[in-house]
Each structure stands twice: as structure tokens, then as C-alpha cells.
Design an enzyme around this catalytic site. Structure first.
Site, PDB file in Angstrom:
ATOM      1  N   ASP A 104       0.851  -1.178   0.000  1.00 41.48           N
ATOM      2  CA  ASP A 104       0.000   0.000   0.000  1.00 41.48           C
ATOM      3  C   ASP A 104       0.892   1.235   0.000  1.00 41.48           C
ATOM      4  O   ASP A 104       2.097   1.155   0.278  1.00 41.48           O
ATOM      5  CB  ASP A 104      -0.903  -0.043   1.248  1.00 41.48           C
ATOM      6  N   ASP A 106      -0.345   5.136   0.913  1.00 36.95           N
ATOM      7  CA  ASP A 106      -0.632   6.147   1.919  1.00 36.95           C
ATOM      8  C   ASP A 106      -0.841   5.547   3.302  1.00 36.95           C
ATOM      9  O   ASP A 106      -1.631   4.624   3.493  1.00 36.95           O
ATOM     10  CB  ASP A 106      -1.866   6.955   1.509  1.00 36.95           C
TER      11      ASP A 106
END
Length: 276
Positions: A104, A106
Site C-alpha cells: 500500500d 498512503d
């Protein structure tokens, strides 16, 4: 073929901290609660634009897209049945025998904000509703060394629910050495109960050889046994979660099945005799 059913398949051990799945209704209640929390954070962080940077799907009255969101599992094309199209090309020959590590972006690798922050690592300019806006980015401590090491051990990709016009130039800055082999953005996500979901079965990689690291477990709700949880990074310069994660990932390289390895490695410690 249809996407994997909810809840998760029975018969596989569950890593620590994971929900047992239960009914789809129970999952929906948990997810809606998380969405409410994200929306409150979004409003306090500068409004609708902040939703660019997380897994929160637009609300029904968000003018940034037409049409409404269904509570059913859907592909981003709006179809409830998977069309069989894969998001990635076949595994390159140089990665044969290696597992795929999905990261991922953020709050896993970085924290980005439309509000100024002290000593940002990067400042990007992105267009938000026709206005060029500064985005202030903090890198999670240890990110550079982490990428260099996992880039040697795995096929590494970033799968983010953020928009390409923000995430793509940011990844150019974060990965000058080309440790990340591919990037997937919001358009490659599905949505369920108001959050973006990353369906690992669409990558074209064996699920037994695929792992995702994401601060939001709901992002990998379709394959929870493939997920490695990590705390959300905001601004803690003493954070060591990426560095500490390397020991787990080094052991994962030679595991026969990534899901079994994670189930054993992330299982809760047994309570001491006589303990409460």
C-alpha cells in the site's frame, strides 16, 4: 469466473488480529463504522480532496464522479461479476521462483497532507478541482532501505486506492532505483460498503505466493490470509515498523505457501499458564 466470496474461505488458519469474517452483514457493519471514521477525518483534514489519498470511496453526493456506489462487490467498471481481466501482465522471467509483495502507499509507506507539515520529504503539486495544490509528503522511517532489500527478494508492486495523478509522480520520487516493478491505482480497485478493496486474485499471481502489506485490513478483506497488518504512519519519526518487518519478510521468501507462513508467524502468543 466470480470474485472470491465473502466471508473468507474456511479451513485456513487466521493470523493474529484478523476478523473471523462472520456473515457479510457483520462485515458490512464493521466496514461502515470504519468509513464513518474516515469521513470524519476527511472533513477535518481539508475536505473532499483528502479522499484522494486513502481508501475512502467518494460519498454518494460527491460530484467528482457520476452515479452512485452500490453496497455490493463491484469492479470499477460497475459490473458485479468479474470479467476475468487481469490487472498485470504475466510474471516476468527474472522473478520466476520469487513471491510477489504488494505494498500500500498512503499511511503505509508515506503520509501525505494538503496542510503544511514541518520538514516534509517531498512537496508535490497536483491539480484538485482545477486548482494546483501543494501536497506535503512524509516518508516512513526506513523506507529507502526497506525498498532496496525487498526489491532483491520479491517482485514488488504498489497497489494504492489513490489517484494516479498524485500517486504516480510521488512513486517516481520514492523509488529512484526502480525497486518497484509495477503500480496499480484507484482504477484497479473494487469497492464494497464504501471502501476501496484490492482484489489480489485479479493480479494474475498465485495467492500462495502473494502477500500484501496495508495499514487498512479492509483493503484486503477478500484475501485476509494474504495480508500483513501494519500500523498507520502519520508523523512519528521514531517509527520502526518497516525495518522490523524485514525479519518476517526474509523468512517468507522460502516458505512453500505464504498464507500458511503468515498464519503461523502472525498467530497470537499463547497465554502463560495461570494467566488471565
Amino acid at each position: 469466473p466470480r470474485p472470491p466470496p465473502l466471508p473468507r474461505r474456511a479451513g485456513r488458519r487466521r493470523p493474529a488480529g484478523r476478523s473471523s469474517g462472520g456473515s457479510a452483514g457483520a462485515l458490512g457493519v464493521q466496514t461502515r463504522s470504519m468509513v464513518d471514521g474516515y469521513r470524519k477525518r476527511d472533513r477535518s483534514a481539508g475536505g473532499r480532496g483528502q479522499a484522494w489519498l486513502c481508501c475512502l470511496a467518494p460519498s454518494a453526493d460527491d460530484g467528482s464522479r457520476s452515479g452512485g456506489w452500490s453496497s455490493r462487490y463491484q469492479t470499477m467498471s460497475g459490473q458485479s461479476d468479474w470479467d476475468g481481466v487481469l490487472n498485470l501482465p504475466p510474471l516476468p522471467e527474472k522473478f520466476e521462483g520469487k513471491k510477489t509483495l504488494v505494498l500500500d502507499l498512503d499511511e503505509t509507506l508515506v503520509h501525505s497532507s494538503f496542510q503544511p507539515v514541518p520538514n516534509p520529504d517531498h512537496v508535490l503539486q497536483v491539480e484538485v478541482e482545477g486548482v494546483m495544490t501543494d501536497v506535503y509528503v512524509l516518508k516512513r522511517p526506513g523506507l529507502d532501505d526497506f525498498l532496496k532489500k525487498v526489491g532483491k527478494w520479491f517482485e514488488v508492486g504498489v497497489y494504492t486506492a489513490s489517484l494516479v495523478r498524485y500517486a504516480d509522480p510521488l512513486l517516481d520520487l520514492l523509488d529512484p532505483h526502480g525497486c518497484i516493478s509495477w503500480r496499480l491505482f484507484r482504477e484497479a480497485c473494487c469497492h464494497y460498503e464504501g471502501v476501496y478493496v484490492k482484489d489480489l486474485s485479479r493480479l494474475g499471481r498465485s495467492l500462495g505466493s502473494t502477500v500484501i502489506i496495508d495499514n487498512s485490513p479492509h483493503s484486503y478483506m477478500l484475501q485476509p490470509e494474504n495480508g500483513v497488518p501494519i500500523g498507520s504512519f502519520i508523523d512519528d519519526r521514531a517509527d520502526r515498523e518497516l525495518i522490523d518487518m524485514l525479519t518476517l519478510l526474509e523468512g517468507l521468501r522460502d516458505a512453500e505457501d505464504a498464507r500458511d507462513f503468515l498464519a503461523g508467524s502472525l498467530a497470537p502468543e499463547p497465554a502463560p499458564p495461570g494467566g488471565r
